[in-house]
Design an enzyme around this catalytic site. Sequence first.
Site, mmCIF file in Angstrom:
data_model
loop_
_atom_site.group_PDB
_atom_site.id
_atom_site.type_symbol
_atom_site.label_atom_id
_atom_site.label_comp_id
_atom_site.label_asym_id
_atom_site.label_seq_id
_atom_site.Cartn_x
_atom_site.Cartn_y
_atom_site.Cartn_z
ATOM 1 N N PRO A 174 -18.230 9.787 11.535
ATOM 2 C CA PRO A 174 -19.703 9.775 11.547
ATOM 3 C C PRO A 174 -20.258 9.547 12.952
ATOM 4 C CG PRO A 174 -18.833 8.130 9.982
ATOM 5 C CD PRO A 174 -17.661 8.696 10.720
ATOM 6 N N ASP A 201 -27.094 35.445 7.601
ATOM 7 C CA ASP A 201 -27.125 34.107 7.009
ATOM 8 C C ASP A 201 -28.175 33.210 7.640
ATOM 9 O OD1 ASP A 201 -25.244 34.196 5.042
ATOM 10 O OD2 ASP A 201 -23.580 33.722 6.381
#
Length: 247
Positions: free
Chosen positions: A88, A168
């Site tokens: 993280p 996309d």
Amino acid sequence: MKFDILTLFPAMFDGPMTESILKRAVERGLIGVTLHNIRDFAFDRHSVTDDYPYGGGAGMVMKVEPLAACIEHAKTGSPNGRVILTTPRGRPFSHAVAEGLAREEGLIIICGRYEGVDERVRELFVDDEISIGDFVLTGGEMAAMVIVDAVSRFVPGVLGSEDSAVNDSFSDGLLEYPQYTRPPEFRGLSVPSVLLSGNHQEIAKWRRRQSLCRTAATRPDLLEDAHISASDRAYLAELQKVAGSDG
Ligand code: SAM
């Protein structure tokens, strides 16, 4: 593209790597995925891979020696592989990061567990630290799956039609427009008539505006770096005016 994944739980990768697009990519030799069980590199009788943190505190820390041996083993098969630590604390993963990583010869991805890995692993071996979002997972395996999946889409030939990656979300800095397929009407909701019109110019214009509208509504931060034309800007200003008069 060669992926080496270092994990205490290799079985977690069974489904994601053996189904659908990634399965085909592996079968066609476009990507290779090698799983390394960190426990196989533990050096003591009990195959211990974690220990108490120096200085005290909750939880356990992954030991440096098994990880060092596991990384060095992976490096023998992928000497130029970029060593990535999932954490993280890493730099945020994104479309652009995935595209950049797809240009590497290989990725060696370390999946942390418990409170994370001994800092000396990072100091000695890690080229890159990646976070898949501002939340904490129970382990790096799912982060590694996300990285493998998103990076593989940029490996030439992995997607059936190269076009799908081009259109996309994020490819031009915007979110994608809404998609529809048959039937033309479902429970009172009709497909926008422009999509049935066959007028490709109008369809492209409608899609562009939908992309702008969605991005402005849910991810306005993306507009700052997106490729925006003068007519896009005029449309966004119009949207803002409408929003202002509604509020
Ligand atoms: N104590 C760590 C901290 O506060 O930063 C969290 C450790 S977490 C419970 C265990 C492992 O999951 C981490 O070592 C990492 O490999 C993985 N992980 C958790 N959240 C992640 C995220 N957002 N992105 C990437 N990896 C993550």
